[in-house]
Scaffold this motif. Structure first.
Motif, PDB file in Angstrom:
ATOM      1  N   ILE A 148       0.847  -1.201   0.000  1.00 24.95           N
ATOM      2  CA  ILE A 148       0.000   0.000   0.000  1.00 24.95           C
ATOM      3  C   ILE A 148       0.877   1.244   0.000  1.00 24.95           C
ATOM      4  CG2 ILE A 148      -1.672   1.345   1.348  1.00 24.95           C
ATOM      5  CD1 ILE A 148      -2.812  -1.389   2.324  1.00 24.95           C
ATOM      6  N   GLY A 149       1.913   1.261   0.840  1.00 20.01           N
ATOM      7  CA  GLY A 149       2.819   2.408   0.902  1.00 20.01           C
ATOM      8  C   GLY A 149       3.511   2.650  -0.421  1.00 20.01           C
ATOM      9  N   LYS A 150       3.965   1.588  -1.086  1.00 13.57           N
ATOM     10  CA  LYS A 150       4.626   1.725  -2.382  1.00 13.57           C
ATOM     11  C   LYS A 150       3.659   2.294  -3.410  1.00 13.57           C
ATOM     12  CE  LYS A 150       7.454  -0.889  -5.676  1.00 13.57           C
ATOM     13  NZ  LYS A 150       7.009  -0.138  -6.817  1.00 13.57           N
ATOM     14  N   ALA A 151       2.427   1.779  -3.425  1.00 12.51           N
ATOM     15  CA  ALA A 151       1.428   2.262  -4.377  1.00 12.51           C
ATOM     16  C   ALA A 151       1.119   3.735  -4.142  1.00 12.51           C
ATOM     17  CB  ALA A 151       0.157   1.428  -4.270  1.00 12.51           C
ATOM     18  N   LEU A 152       0.949   4.124  -2.886  1.00  7.23           N
ATOM     19  CA  LEU A 152       0.653   5.528  -2.576  1.00  7.23           C
ATOM     20  C   LEU A 152       1.823   6.435  -2.955  1.00  7.23           C
ATOM     21  CD1 LEU A 152      -1.181   5.120   0.851  1.00  7.23           C
ATOM     22  CD2 LEU A 152      -2.203   5.829  -1.319  1.00  7.23           C
ATOM     23  N   LYS A 153       3.043   5.979  -2.715  1.00  4.99           N
ATOM     24  CA  LYS A 153       4.213   6.779  -3.078  1.00  4.99           C
ATOM     25  C   LYS A 153       4.344   6.921  -4.590  1.00  4.99           C
ATOM     26  CE  LYS A 153       6.921   5.875   1.051  1.00  4.99           C
ATOM     27  NZ  LYS A 153       8.054   5.161   1.644  1.00  4.99           N
ATOM     28  N   ASP A 154       3.869   5.899  -5.318  1.00  3.16           N
ATOM     29  CA  ASP A 154       3.917   5.951  -6.781  1.00  3.16           C
ATOM     30  C   ASP A 154       2.776   6.770  -7.368  1.00  3.16           C
ATOM     31  OD1 ASP A 154       6.182   4.407  -6.744  1.00  3.16           O
ATOM     32  OD2 ASP A 154       5.140   2.514  -7.183  1.00  3.16           O
ATOM     33  N   GLY A 160      -9.432   3.777   1.353  1.00  2.00           N
ATOM     34  CA  GLY A 160      -9.290   3.344   2.738  1.00  2.00           C
ATOM     35  C   GLY A 160      -7.898   3.519   3.309  1.00  2.00           C
ATOM     36  N   ALA A 161      -6.980   4.074   2.506  1.00  2.00           N
ATOM     37  CA  ALA A 161      -5.612   4.265   2.982  1.00  2.00           C
ATOM     38  C   ALA A 161      -5.089   5.615   2.509  1.00  2.00           C
ATOM     39  CB  ALA A 161      -4.706   3.155   2.474  1.00  2.00           C
ATOM     40  N   GLU A 162      -4.210   6.174   3.290  1.00  2.00           N
ATOM     41  CA  GLU A 162      -3.559   7.424   2.915  1.00  2.00           C
ATOM     42  C   GLU A 162      -2.143   7.414   3.457  1.00  2.00           C
ATOM     43  OE1 GLU A 162      -5.005  11.006   4.905  1.00  2.00           O
ATOM     44  OE2 GLU A 162      -5.964   9.740   6.407  1.00  2.00           O
ATOM     45  N   LEU A 163      -1.290   8.202   2.851  1.00  2.08           N
ATOM     46  CA  LEU A 163       0.102   8.304   3.268  1.00  2.08           C
ATOM     47  C   LEU A 163       0.223   9.524   4.174  1.00  2.08           C
ATOM     48  CD1 LEU A 163       2.710   6.765   2.699  1.00  2.08           C
ATOM     49  CD2 LEU A 163       3.214   8.388   0.894  1.00  2.08           C
ATOM     50  N   VAL A 164       0.655   9.303   5.405  1.00  2.00           N
ATOM     51  CA  VAL A 164       0.816  10.391   6.361  1.00  2.00           C
ATOM     52  C   VAL A 164       2.248  10.392   6.873  1.00  2.00           C
ATOM     53  CG1 VAL A 164      -1.602  10.405   7.100  1.00  2.00           C
ATOM     54  CG2 VAL A 164       0.035   8.988   8.311  1.00  2.00           C
ATOM     55  N   THR A 165       2.702  11.540   7.321  1.00  5.22           N
ATOM     56  CA  THR A 165       4.028  11.654   7.903  1.00  5.22           C
ATOM     57  C   THR A 165       3.916  11.390   9.393  1.00  5.22           C
ATOM     58  OG1 THR A 165       4.632  13.297   6.248  1.00  5.22           O
ATOM     59  CG2 THR A 165       6.004  13.178   8.222  1.00  5.22           C
TER      60      THR A 165
END
Length: 173
Positions: A148-154, A160-165
């Motif tokens: 999921i993290g790789k997909a969001l970074k790409d 249902g998911a988001e990239l947060v710091t």
């Protein structure tokens, strides 16, 4: 000794005072006041840095304590395992000899030792040969955070998911 949070509050207050002093109508022409504030800030920065160094040293000492505690826990767990193994060996030794001698019961003033009939147990000779009705299937559903993290970074959108710091971290080298 002043606490770190108190020093932080004083530093913030002095920085605000310095900012407001420089923004006044005089444009910060009063050099002696600015110099006094700067000197105070420098002294407080040094005290703050000393306090931070002391905190890190104390944290490192605690880390050493936890390492020693972990080693002691491991040692005690190994000792517990040896003691439990020895206890089971002694019980098996006694059981075997009571069976061989034909003794079913031994009484003494403190306790009674009795050989009890064994319980029925299921022994599986070949799991693959068992019918499906006698097999449990365990399924685990768990998000693949790495994918999921790789997909969001790409740049992909994952419902249902988001990239947060995450929160800042403290590194001591």
């Amino acid at each position: 000794m002043t606490a770190l949070y108190e020093m932080t509050a004083e530093l913030v207050e002095l920085n605000n005072l310095m900012d407001s002093f420089e923004d006044t109508d005089t444009g910060g022409d009063d050099g002696s006041m600015a110099l006094a504030i700067r000197d105070t800030l420098e002294g407080m920065e040094m005290a703050f840095n000393d306090k931070a160094v002391a905190i890190v040293k104390f944290a490192q000492a605690l880390e050493g304590d936890t390492t020693a505690i972990d080693a002691e826990i491991k040692r005690l767990q190994e000792r517990k395992k040896r003691i439990n193994n020895r206890r089971e060996q002694l019980r098996d030794y006694l059981r075997h000899n009571m069976e061989a001698a034909g003794h079913k019961k031994i009484e003494c003033p403190l306790f009674t030792i009795t050989l009890a009939k064994g319980r029925d147990q299921v022994q599986i000779a070949d799991e693959a040969a068992l019918p499906d009705e006698y097999v449990r299937v365990k399924t685990e559903i768990k998000p693949d955070k790495v994918a999921i993290g790789k997909a969001l970074k790409d740049g992909a959108t994952v419902p249902g998911a988001e990239l947060v710091t995450g929160p800042t971290s403290l590194r001591v080298k």
